[in-house]
Write an enzyme that holds these catalytic residues in place. Structure first.
Site: not given
Ligand code: NAP
Length: 471
Positions: A398
């Site tokens: 994301d």
């Molecule tokens: P993300 O959008 O959740 O994407 C994580 C990606 O990692 C997935 O597409 C997944 O694809 C891949 N993945 C999972 N396990 C894996 C593995 N073992 N090896 C390789 N790839 C793997 O992560 P992000 O870009 O870090 O974004 C964070 C999200 O969390 C945002 O939407 C944000 O708004 C939300 N959020 C974060 C917080 C915070 O405080 N950090 C708070 C609220 C919301 P596959 O399944 O295809 O592997």
């Protein structure tokens, strides 16, 4: 006379201990704002908590030593055991659980005080202000307790469904009005046991109702909000008990939690009302309305990606939640050193909400030993993507989705993102076609300059290391 003097000395000792504890909390929190000083900060705050807990035994008139010691022992052992065992990826639910306990404790203190008021007695600190704060603390602490428990269950995967029903907001408002009514009747005393029970039962229900309709993607923001509420409740009850350490700790936690909630909501380009009252990433949030994606994802062998990386002048690594899941941070640092040896300028780009809690990526990279001067925040690094030869996206989704810039129908439209798509070559490491936390497709994966390195992040990074070393 001697006895009076002794009492004054004990009272003075207690006040000094509380003051020291409060200073330790503040210094600890300040130190936690940087990954370099955070471990020190946690220890300081822990010592502060120990001082505040131990000095409570010295209060004149204190006699419940056995239950107090038993509670501290059971709580201490459980916290030690769970803290040691918890995986980094499970930290958000751990925080939800501990935070809920804090809210529950504040509510329990309020309950004891209110029971005393109900049976014709006075609060520890008499007066109307104290009564109002006791009731407010009870309400807020109880909501934070039950809400945090639901947040824990959701993040732990025990409650997968998002429960919403027609007229839910009006129903919630009616319950809230009822709880306020019962709270109002308590001020000044003269209320029944039944009213007291109804007050707490309804407050518990509000926490549950407020949280069951919120999707997993928004849970960290909600936890942060409950954290702020817990701080407020503790501060209020601190006033009721005239306990300065509780007042200061409560105010510090309350304001830090409020700032963090705002920061997270801003980084997701959402308002707090939107987080609380719309179901983002749950399927009924308009995600289906996002524009159709054209093109296809093109795979690349890690050995070929390693060649491009090894001959690059500059590379920017974008870590995300998948790196945390794979625990690939150590391998990522190893890859960085191999590339640096080959003359590649490597930097790390951290999105404020990458992973599942604020600072998630910073903590992991610090744990692996990545120097802080290689790590950049979004606003500092975004201008460097267009000149970077490679952007290596490791388990992030994301936070690098250009739909946030380009697709007005996307639920993440307007969210600040890392401009990885602007790099000359983009390599994305992920296991398959899984979407990110928001549940939407990522336009970056379909771009002409993007190649997908499929596999677990740790395995793929190892292959990149082997490939780069072989050159
Ligand atoms: P993300 O959008 O959740 O994407 C994580 C990606 O990692 C997935 O597409 C997944 O694809 C891949 N993945 C999972 N396990 C894996 C593995 N073992 N090896 C390789 N790839 C793997 O992560 P992000 O870009 O870090 O974004 C964070 C999200 O969390 C945002 O939407 C944000 O708004 C939300 N959020 C974060 C917080 C915070 O405080 N950090 C708070 C609220 C919301 P596959 O399944 O295809 O592997």
């Amino acid at each position: 006379m001697d006895q009076i003097n002794e009492l004054i000395n004990i009272e003075l000792l207690i006040q000094i201990a509380y003051f020291a504890a409060a200073i330790l909390f503040i210094l600890g929190l300040k130190a936690m704002s940087s990954p370099v000083t955070a471990p020190k900060g946690i220890k300081w705050a822990g010592v502060g908590m120990l001082v505040a807990t131990l000095i409570s035994f010295a209060h004149p008139g204190m006699h419940n030593y056995i239950p107090m010691t038993a509670a501290i022992f059971i709580g201490g052992v459980l916290a030690w055991w769970t803290g040691k065992r918890v995986a980094m990826t499970d930290m958000p639910q751990m925080i939800a659980l501990y935070n809920g306990m804090g809210g529950g404790s504040a509510a329990a203190i309020a309950a004891v005080e209110l029971v005393r008021l109900q049976s014709g007695g006075e609060l520890t600190h008499a007066g109307t202000v104290s009564q109002v704060l006791a009731v407010l603390g009870a309400l807020i602490g109880t909501i934070a307790f039950s809400g945090s428990m639901i947040a824990f269950a959701k993040l732990q995967g025990w409650m997968r469904k998002v429960y919403r029903f027609k007229g839910q907001q009006i129903f919630n408002l009616a319950i809230f009005a009822a709880v306020l009514y019962f709270g109002w009747t308590m001020i000044g005393g003269g209320f029944s046991h039944l009213e007291l029970i109804a007050f707490f039962a309804l407050a518990l229900l509000i926490g549950v109702l407020m949280t069951i309709g919120i999707g997993g993607a928004d849970m960290p923001v909600v936890i942060s909000l409950y954290n702020a509420l817990t701080g407020l409740a503790v501060g209020f009850e601190g006033f009721v008990l005239q306990n300065p350490a509780m007042m200061i700790a409560g105010i510090v936690v309350g304001s830090a939690g409020t700032l963090l909630t705002q920061l997270m909501a801003k980084a997701m380009n959402r308002s707090l009302a939107n987080v609380l009252f719309s179901s983002f990433g749950t399927g009924d949030d308009g995600a289906a309305g996002a524009a159709e994606v054209s093109g296809s994802m093109k795979a690349i062998d890690p050995a070929d990606a390693a060649i491009t990386m090894a001959f690059a002048e500059s590379a920017i690594i974008v870590p995300g939640y998948g790196m945390a899941v794979a625990q690939a941070q150590h391998k990522v640092w190893e890859l960085t050193k191999v590339l640096q040896d080959k003359g590649v300028r490597v930097s790390f780009a951290i999105h404020p909400v990458a992973g599942r809690m604020p600072g998630h990526m910073n903590v992991l990279l610090a744990e692996a030993g990545v120097p802080y001067d290689l790590i950049y925040d979004l606003e500092d690094i975004n201008s460097q993507f267009p000149t970077a030869d490679v952007a290596l996206v490791i388990g992030a989704n994301d936070v690098v989705n250009p739909a946030a810039r380009k697709d007005t129908s996307s639920p993440i439209y307007g969210m600040p993102i890392l401009d990885a798509d602007k790099a000359k070559n983009v390599f994305v490491i992920k296991r398959g076609q899984g979407t990110g936390f928001s549940g939407i497709e990522n336009l970056l994966f379909f771009e002409d300059n993007t190649r997908m390195c499929y596999g677990d992040a740790q395995d793929v990074v190892q292959k990149l290391i082997t490939g780069a070393k072989a050159l």
